[in-house]
Write a protein that holds these residues in place. Structure first.
Motif, PDB file in Angstrom:
ATOM      1  N   GLY A 184       0.633  -1.388  -0.124  1.00 47.77           N
ATOM      2  CA  GLY A 184       0.030   0.043  -0.067  1.00 47.77           C
ATOM      3  C   GLY A 184       0.888   1.214  -0.067  1.00 47.77           C
ATOM      4  O   GLY A 184       0.609   2.227  -0.842  1.00 47.77           O
TER       5      GLY A 184
ATOM      6  N   ARG B 114      -2.691   6.215   1.781  1.00 49.08           N
ATOM      7  CA  ARG B 114      -2.760   4.743   1.831  1.00 49.08           C
ATOM      8  C   ARG B 114      -4.423   4.343   2.185  1.00 49.08           C
ATOM      9  O   ARG B 114      -4.923   3.481   1.633  1.00 49.08           O
ATOM     10  CB  ARG B 114      -1.947   3.820   3.015  1.00 49.08           C
ATOM     11  N   THR B 115      -4.945   5.149   2.850  1.00 51.94           N
ATOM     12  CA  THR B 115      -6.396   5.080   2.921  1.00 51.94           C
ATOM     13  C   THR B 115      -7.151   5.322   1.547  1.00 51.94           C
ATOM     14  O   THR B 115      -8.167   4.296   1.174  1.00 51.94           O
ATOM     15  CB  THR B 115      -7.053   6.127   4.062  1.00 51.94           C
TER      16      THR B 115
ATOM     17  N   TRP C 277      -6.610   1.870   0.040  1.00 53.96           N
ATOM     18  CA  TRP C 277      -7.234   0.920   0.478  1.00 53.96           C
ATOM     19  C   TRP C 277      -8.944   1.210  -0.082  1.00 53.96           C
ATOM     20  O   TRP C 277      -9.377  -0.045  -0.281  1.00 53.96           O
ATOM     21  CB  TRP C 277      -7.337   0.862   1.886  1.00 53.96           C
ATOM     22  N   LYS C 278      -9.346   2.204  -0.261  1.00 54.58           N
ATOM     23  CA  LYS C 278     -10.651   2.394  -0.551  1.00 54.58           C
ATOM     24  C   LYS C 278     -11.086   2.104  -1.932  1.00 54.58           C
ATOM     25  O   LYS C 278     -12.194   1.440  -2.200  1.00 54.58           O
ATOM     26  CB  LYS C 278     -11.040   3.850  -0.362  1.00 54.58           C
TER      27      LYS C 278
ATOM     28  N   ASN D 173     -10.946  -1.829  -2.127  1.00 54.64           N
ATOM     29  CA  ASN D 173     -12.183  -2.239  -1.952  1.00 54.64           C
ATOM     30  C   ASN D 173     -13.447  -2.051  -2.906  1.00 54.64           C
ATOM     31  O   ASN D 173     -14.266  -2.921  -3.068  1.00 54.64           O
ATOM     32  CB  ASN D 173     -12.737  -1.646  -0.711  1.00 54.64           C
TER      33      ASN D 173
ATOM     34  N   SER E  66      -4.730  -9.725  -0.180  1.00 51.78           N
ATOM     35  CA  SER E  66      -3.900  -9.056   0.893  1.00 51.78           C
ATOM     36  C   SER E  66      -3.197  -9.838   2.111  1.00 51.78           C
ATOM     37  O   SER E  66      -3.747 -10.591   2.440  1.00 51.78           O
ATOM     38  CB  SER E  66      -4.536  -7.925   1.330  1.00 51.78           C
TER      39      SER E  66
ATOM     40  N   TYR F  44      -0.473  -6.010  -1.719  1.00 54.30           N
ATOM     41  CA  TYR F  44      -1.904  -6.492  -2.410  1.00 54.30           C
ATOM     42  C   TYR F  44      -1.448  -7.159  -3.621  1.00 54.30           C
ATOM     43  O   TYR F  44      -0.382  -6.839  -4.430  1.00 54.30           O
ATOM     44  CB  TYR F  44      -2.787  -5.298  -2.926  1.00 54.30           C
TER      45      TYR F  44
END
Length: 327
Positions: free
Chosen positions: A18, A29-30, A33-34, A37, A48, A54
């Motif tokens: 990430g 990094r958020t 991550w979003k 998803n 992951s 990932y």
């Protein structure tokens, strides 16, 4: 952003952290991550692992313009890719785009067609998510009289691509169908806009029964799918990319020669008409004979019962033993 994250995952040969992704993309990094998803929600399988990151393990069999552009690479046959969830007809949409005054070449794909068009205005049944419904918008610098030969170029390209991806042996029914075990799996429709000596554009529509598991009662005796013949589900994206690659190679050679001489032996070897009894439905009468070969101009040469030979450039051609023709 989601498309950029997907590209990094597709290009990566191993796990991608990430932190690496956030640094490359210039986001948190958020945010990475979003978007991971979001991709998972669309059917992408993304593994992951702690301290590794990932890894993309499987892609859904849904069509995505950005992903297809990446898979096609930097080749210039197709300059734009358009993907639709549903559309009346990819051929109709390609012609609409051509008439908007744009000069690009394009690949148009749809998950389904509500008014898919076959030869002579027949409807092409386009089950959502099961088949390939695609059109190529091209601008060939050729004489209009030679444009119809592109249908045969496309036919051989599709035949080769099916063999490469599935291992199945399909055959070409002149001028615009492909069959397996005497049942139709593909139809090709070429349309053109031209002046007296100039082609404005050519649209090649290709419909392939890929993962169809059943057909309407009225066509189930004459239609089949790659999945039914091969006993497995095939990746549509992989077949689309292979078709474009095979077509591009043949198409560029055709543009140089404006003849099918360079590929006609290969075409005849895969043509189910050759050596078979055929019936040509003409405007005034039907012509019965035996198909001898397809010529370098893309016409069908048939031998008549009286020993004469005839060149057929157009018409509805039935092949003995195919689609129920036995007479």
């Amino acid at each position: 952003m989601k498309e950029k994250v997907l590209k990094l995952l597709i290009d990566a040969e191993q796990f991608l952290s990430g932190e690496e992704m956030s640094h490359t993309l210039g986001v948190s990094r958020t945010a990475v991550w979003k978007n991971i998803n979001k991709l998972r929600g669309e059917g992408y399988c993304i593994e992951s692992v702690t301290n590794k990151g990932y890894r993309l393990t499987m892609q859904p069999d849904q069509l995505d313009a950005y992903e297809i552009e990446q898979l096609l690479g930097s080749k210039k046959l197709v300059e734009q890719v358009f993907v639709y969830k549903s559309i009346d007809s990819t051929n109709k949409e390609a012609k609409r785009k051509a008439m908007e005054g744009n000069s690009y070449t394009a690949l148009l794909l749809s998950e389904e067609q509500t008014i898919g068009i076959g030869r002579r205005g027949r409807q092409w049944v386009s089950k959502k998510g099961a088949g390939i419904y695609m059109s190529l918008l091209l601008r060939p610098l050729i004489k209009p009289i030679n444009a119809s030969m592109i249908t045969l170029v496309a036919g051989l390209a599709v035949q080769r691509a099916i063999g490469q991806i599935t291992g199945l042996n399909s055959q070409i029914k002149w001028p615009n169908d492909l069959v397996i075990r005497n049942k139709k799996i593909c139809g090709i429709l070429t349309e053109m806009s031209s002046e007296m000596d100039f082609v404005n554009y050519v649209v090649i529509g290709i419909g392939i029964n890929v993962n169809n598991q059943q057909f309407e009662e009225e066509i189930q005796e004459v239609a089949t799918s790659l999945s039914l013949e091969g006993g497995k589900i095939y990746p549509r994206k992989g077949l689309i990319i292979q078709i474009i690659k095979e077509f591009e190679q043949l198409y560029h050679q055709f543009l140089k020669e404006e003849s099918l001489q360079f590929m006609i032996d290969s075409f005849n070897n895969q043509c189910i008409n050759v050596g078979k009894g055929v019936k040509v439905e003409g405007k005034d009468q039907n012509i019965i004979g035996n198909a001898i070969r397809v010529t370098e101009e893309g016409a069908l040469l048939i031998g008549l019962e009286n020993g004469e030979e005839m060149i057929i450039n157009a018409g509805e051609v039935s092949v003995r033993g195919l689609y129920g023709y036995v007479d």
